[in-house]
Scaffold this active site. Structure first.
Site, mmCIF file in Angstrom:
data_model
loop_
_atom_site.group_PDB
_atom_site.id
_atom_site.type_symbol
_atom_site.label_atom_id
_atom_site.label_comp_id
_atom_site.label_asym_id
_atom_site.label_seq_id
_atom_site.Cartn_x
_atom_site.Cartn_y
_atom_site.Cartn_z
ATOM 1 N N ASP A 149 -22.331 3.871 -5.183
ATOM 2 C CA ASP A 149 -23.610 3.915 -5.758
ATOM 3 C C ASP A 149 -23.837 2.900 -6.784
ATOM 4 O O ASP A 149 -24.460 2.956 -7.956
ATOM 5 C CB ASP A 149 -23.848 5.338 -6.470
ATOM 6 C CG ASP A 149 -22.282 5.739 -7.125
ATOM 7 O OD1 ASP A 149 -21.544 4.838 -7.355
ATOM 8 O OD2 ASP A 149 -22.182 6.981 -7.292
ATOM 9 N N ASP A 168 -24.161 11.548 -9.701
ATOM 10 C CA ASP A 168 -23.991 11.591 -8.234
ATOM 11 C C ASP A 168 -23.372 12.823 -7.959
ATOM 12 O O ASP A 168 -22.409 12.994 -8.860
ATOM 13 C CB ASP A 168 -23.457 10.241 -7.811
ATOM 14 C CG ASP A 168 -23.298 10.132 -6.184
ATOM 15 O OD1 ASP A 168 -24.217 10.664 -5.734
ATOM 16 O OD2 ASP A 168 -22.198 9.847 -5.872
#
Lengths: 119, 761
Positions: free
Chosen positions: B653, B431
């Protein structure tokens, strides 16, 4: 074939059948644990098979009375629990199973086995 | 002095009347104001004045009525266990020495070749019987002690095999000694085998001794972590500083830490600053500078300054306690690879018993003379050589060492399954924000219009600019920061921070106005100042084409550009960007070197994403992915047949982390138990991603080697002990050699696991 050989074959066969029956065909009685259950640790686990309810917390109290080193640790791998079992001291573990099924537990060296059935 | 509350376990409680008796006894102690005993939890909670009541008073009050208070500290319990373990080892060592000494004497008096030079009394079978009895029933008692209750449960283990094997050898030898005519009558020469029974016991106990010593090494990491805990804290209470035991520190306590001292619990700095060595907990090797408002971690070492901090987490909630719990849980968990070993070990001993019986029968029926003796000795060899322990130890010892090494390096592995899966990873998805980048925008460029135009047009334009627009770099930053001070936007914070860092003086702003999605404006020193993006400047009819090249260049680098105008004329521009973490490039390169594909996933636009990816050398970019779409992207890559690790912060996430084959969370703050992640990197070092994969590979290699050895050993040597090589090469396995092989098999498995400690991550 001499009679002694025949006798050895017969006793050998009996020995094999007895060993198979004695160790591999035993039926363990399932003990239902309601909230709490005591397991005596001596030459194995008694009761060896316990059933616990799904999603509810069950306290399992292990009491080791057998000095065998092998039994000094219990591993409930599926519940990520490993505990030392000091001799003659009650050790409590709590499990709250989230999945139904049969989960084995054992001593640290995987010699003695027990089973927890989650219903 | 304030009262404190303490909860401790009580041993020996059985019923409700125990509760009453205990409460009564404890309440009688002067200084105890409240006492509650709980039968279910078997604990007592007492509130007392620590000046009047000591731990000894509590222990005595409980002991007086026949119970035992578990008031020993964790350390004391550990010490107690260590002493007991050492005593057991000492006893074992004595048994080994005596068994092997007596066994050697018997061997001297019975082994062909040696017995010719032995003293006469040693050749006497009765003497040998006397020497063998203590070995069989004193040193070897532990085999019987384990076998008898096991047989009652209709189970068998390694001790059963050793007990049966040595009992057969001893009993036969005893019969030969006491009734030699009986043996002779069946055509067998009356020779005892006390050397076999005694030396087997001695060697197996020797193996157990070394195994116990080696096994202690596998749990070193967790012991080291437990040992890190501070014992006391210097707490400010009622205006004075007092040293109190760590378990009495409560949330909100103010704690003083001086240079060189250990920080007791987690907290937040209230006053002062220092440099703190966090390596022992997070694995971060460089000391971290901390100021007011920063978090400090318990068990880390204060290097330079003195500071006061507020305890925010105590007891089981501290970062160290969480790490210990996580590592303990991981070490207790089962790796999927272990299932086969589990299945085999549950049938192993009965199968070996059956094979031993079959060995005797076959040798007796079709073996050469003396067939009875051949059958007997080969049966004993089969019972002795079989080693289920090695199979039981193969996986857990390696997992223990592997997870321990990880914890020391700041790589926390949640369970054995994650450790096992990680070695198959061939794609790592990062990410972007907060993982590859710091997640906090910073000012990267401040360019006055004069410089911007010169760079954009590649010509000197100094002379053509009106005098009032010749702003210096600092003028641009001061005006922008002064305006942004009133804004709450994250970019504004970056600009204000930059001006503060450079100790610039802010100007007074009037008529401040934030224009959402565009920028801000206000009046400074009577002039209208606007800071905003292209849209805002277009709206205000400001022509920025003279510097468009420089704007595009900055935007292509992934930066957000804001332009500053003063009275409608361009004064300069400021570029803000999320900066890349120091270890990101190195971490990505290390993965590529190992042949692992790297993917970056972000919600940013393609241009910004590409710019960051280019800097890091990442070839595959998934841009403009909304947070809720990240999970689907992970699954999409998995459908390509890839084994995926997702690296993120574990908060925004979490679904993507959970969907990946292995979720790797970058540690934030002092929370280490990130539910969605299988691995947490508390050292915040991105090179640890490849280290975690490497650790997994090395651990799996050790497990496979251990299992190969443990299975291979039994598969090859049990048939040899049965006499499978005899028809071809006339080779038989002496039961004494069988015991040597058996004793060394477990040791070799544990030692191989310990070799993992040499792994360099």
């Amino acid at each position: 074939m001499s009679i002694d050989k025949v006798l050895v074959i017969i006793f050998g066969l009996i020995g094999v059948i007895f060993t198979y029956w004695f160790f591999l065909m035993k039926k363990e009685k399932e003990v239902e644990a309601v909230g709490e259950v005591d397991i005596k640790v001596s030459g194995g686990y008694s009761p060896e098979v316990i059933s616990v309810p799904l999603g509810k917390t069950t306290r399992i109290n292990f009491l080791r009375t057998d000095p065998t080193d092998c039994l000094s640790e219990v591993v409930l791998g599926d519940f990520k629990i490993k505990r030392q079992l000091p001799l003659n001291e009650k050790v409590t573990v709590e499990i709250t199973p989230q999945k139904a099924g049969a989960f084995g537990y054992s001593c640290a060296m995987n010699m003695y086995h027990g089973k927890i059935i989650v219903k | 002095m304030a009262e404190i509350k303490k909860t401790f376990p009580i041993k020996g409680m059985y019923c409700a009347s125990c509760v009453r008796v205990l409460e009564k006894s404890l309440s009688r102690v002067e200084g105890i104001s409240n006492c509650v005993v709980n039968l279910t939890t078997e604990t007592a909670s007492v509130t007392y004045d620590p000046k009047k009541v000591t731990d000894n008073d509590l222990v005595s009050a409980v002991a007086n009525v026949g119970y035992k208070a578990g008031l020993e500290s964790e350390l004391k319990t550990e010490d107690q266990q260590k002493i007991e373990k050492e005593k057991e080892l000492k006893d074992l060592r004595n048994k080994v020495i005596i068994s092997l000494f007596l066994g050697a004497l018997i061997l001297w008096g019975s082994f062909p070749g040696l017995m010719n030079i032995a003293p006469l009394f040693l050749i006497n079978s009765w003497v040998q019987l006397l020497l063998a009895i203590p070995v069989q029933f004193w040193a070897g008692w532990e085999f019987y002690r384990a076998t008898i209750p096991a047989l009652r449960h209709r189970t068998a283990n390694m001790d059963t095999l050793v007990a049966i094997g040595t009992t057969v050898a001893f009993s036969y030898s005893a019969v030969v000694t006491i009734f030699p005519q009986l043996v002779e009558s069946i055509g067998v020469k009356p020779e005892p085998y006390f050397d076999v029974s005694t030396i087997i016991i001695g060697l197996i106990l020797l193996g157990r001794y070394f195994e116990a010593k080696a096994k202690a090494g596998t749990s070193e990491a967790i012991k080291k972590l437990i040992g890190l805990q501070a014992k006391t804290a210097r707490v400010v209470r009622n205006g004075s500083e007092v040293d109190i035991p760590i378990d009495q520190v409560v949330i909100g306590d103010t704690i003083r830490v001086r240079p060189g001292e250990k920080i007791s619990v987690d907290g937040e700095i209230l006053e002062g600053q220092s440099s703190i060595d966090e390596s022992m907990v997070t694995g971060e090797s460089i000391p971290v500078d901390k100021v007011k408002g920063d978090l400090v971690i318990g068990a880390t070492i204060n290097k330079t300054g003195t500071f006061l901090y507020k305890a925010t987490k105590v007891g089981a909630d501290t970062m160290l306690s969480q790490i210990i719990k996580l590592v303990q849980e991981a070490q207790a968990s089962k790796a999927p690879i272990q299932r086969l070993a589990d299945l085999i070990s549950s049938y192993f001993v009965p199968v070996v018993l059956i094979l031993a019986i079959a060995t005797f029968v076959v040798w007796y029926v079709i073996g050469p003379a003396p067939s009875f003796l051949y059958g007997l000795l080969n049966m004993v060899a089969v019972l002795i050589i079989a080693c289920p322990c090695a199979m039981g130890l193969a996986t857990p010892t390696a997992i223990m060492v592997g997870t321990g090494i990880g914890a020391n390096k700041g790589i926390l592995i949640k369970d054995a399954q994650s450790l096992e899966t990680a070695h198959k990873i061939n794609t790592v998805i990062f990410d972007k924000t907060g993982t590859l980048t710091k997640g906090k925008p910073e000012v990267t460029d401040v360019v006055p219009f004069v410089i911007a135009r010169r760079n954009a047009t590649k010509q000197s334009s100094k002379s053509r600019l009106p005098r009032e627009l010749k702003f210096a770099r600092n003028d641009v930053l001061v005006l922008a920061a002064s305006l942004e001070k009133g804004s709450e936007h994250s970019l504004a914070e970056a600009i204000v921070n930059k001006a503060e860092q450079e100790a610039l003086n802010f100007s007074k702003v009037e008529a401040f106005k934030a224009i959402p999605g565009h920028g801000v404006e206000g009046i400074v020193d009577g002039r209208k100042v606007v800071l905003g993006n292209r849209k805002l400047l277009e709206k205000n009819d400001v022509d920025f084409t003279p510097i468009i090249r420089i704007i595009e260049q900055l935007e292509n680098e992934g930066k957000t550009v804001m332009m500053l105008t003063v009275d409608g004329k361009l004064a300069g521009l400021i570029a803000v960007a999320d900066t890349i973490k120091e270890t990101a490039k190195e971490g990505v390169e290390a993965l590529y070197k190992k042949g692992i594909e790297v993917v970056m996933i972000t919600g940013d636009n393609q241009r910004t994403a590409n710019a960051i990816a280019k800097k890091l050398g990442i070839k595959r970019v998934l841009a403009e992915v909304l947070p809720d779409q990240k999970e689907a992207e992970v699954k999409k890559i998995q459908t390509e047949g890839k084994k995926v690790a997702m690296v993120g912060d574990g908060i925004n996430d979490a679904p993507a982390l959970a969907a990946a084959d292995v979720g790797i969370a970058m540690g934030t703050g002092t929370d280490v138990a990130i539910e969605s992640a299988g691995i947490t990197l508390i050292n915040k070092d991105l090179t640890s991603v490849v280290s975690a994969i490497e650790l997994s590979k090395k651990t799996m290699r050790t497990i496979k080697l251990n299992l190969f050895w443990a299975f291979g050993y039994n598969i090859i040597l049990i048939p040899v002990a049965m006499g499978a090589l005899y028809p071809f090469f006339h080779i038989l396995l002496n039961p004494i050699f069988a015991s040597v092989a058996m004793a060394s098999s477990s040791i070799s498995v544990v030692s191989n696991s310990l070799l993992l400690k040499r792994v360099k991550l």
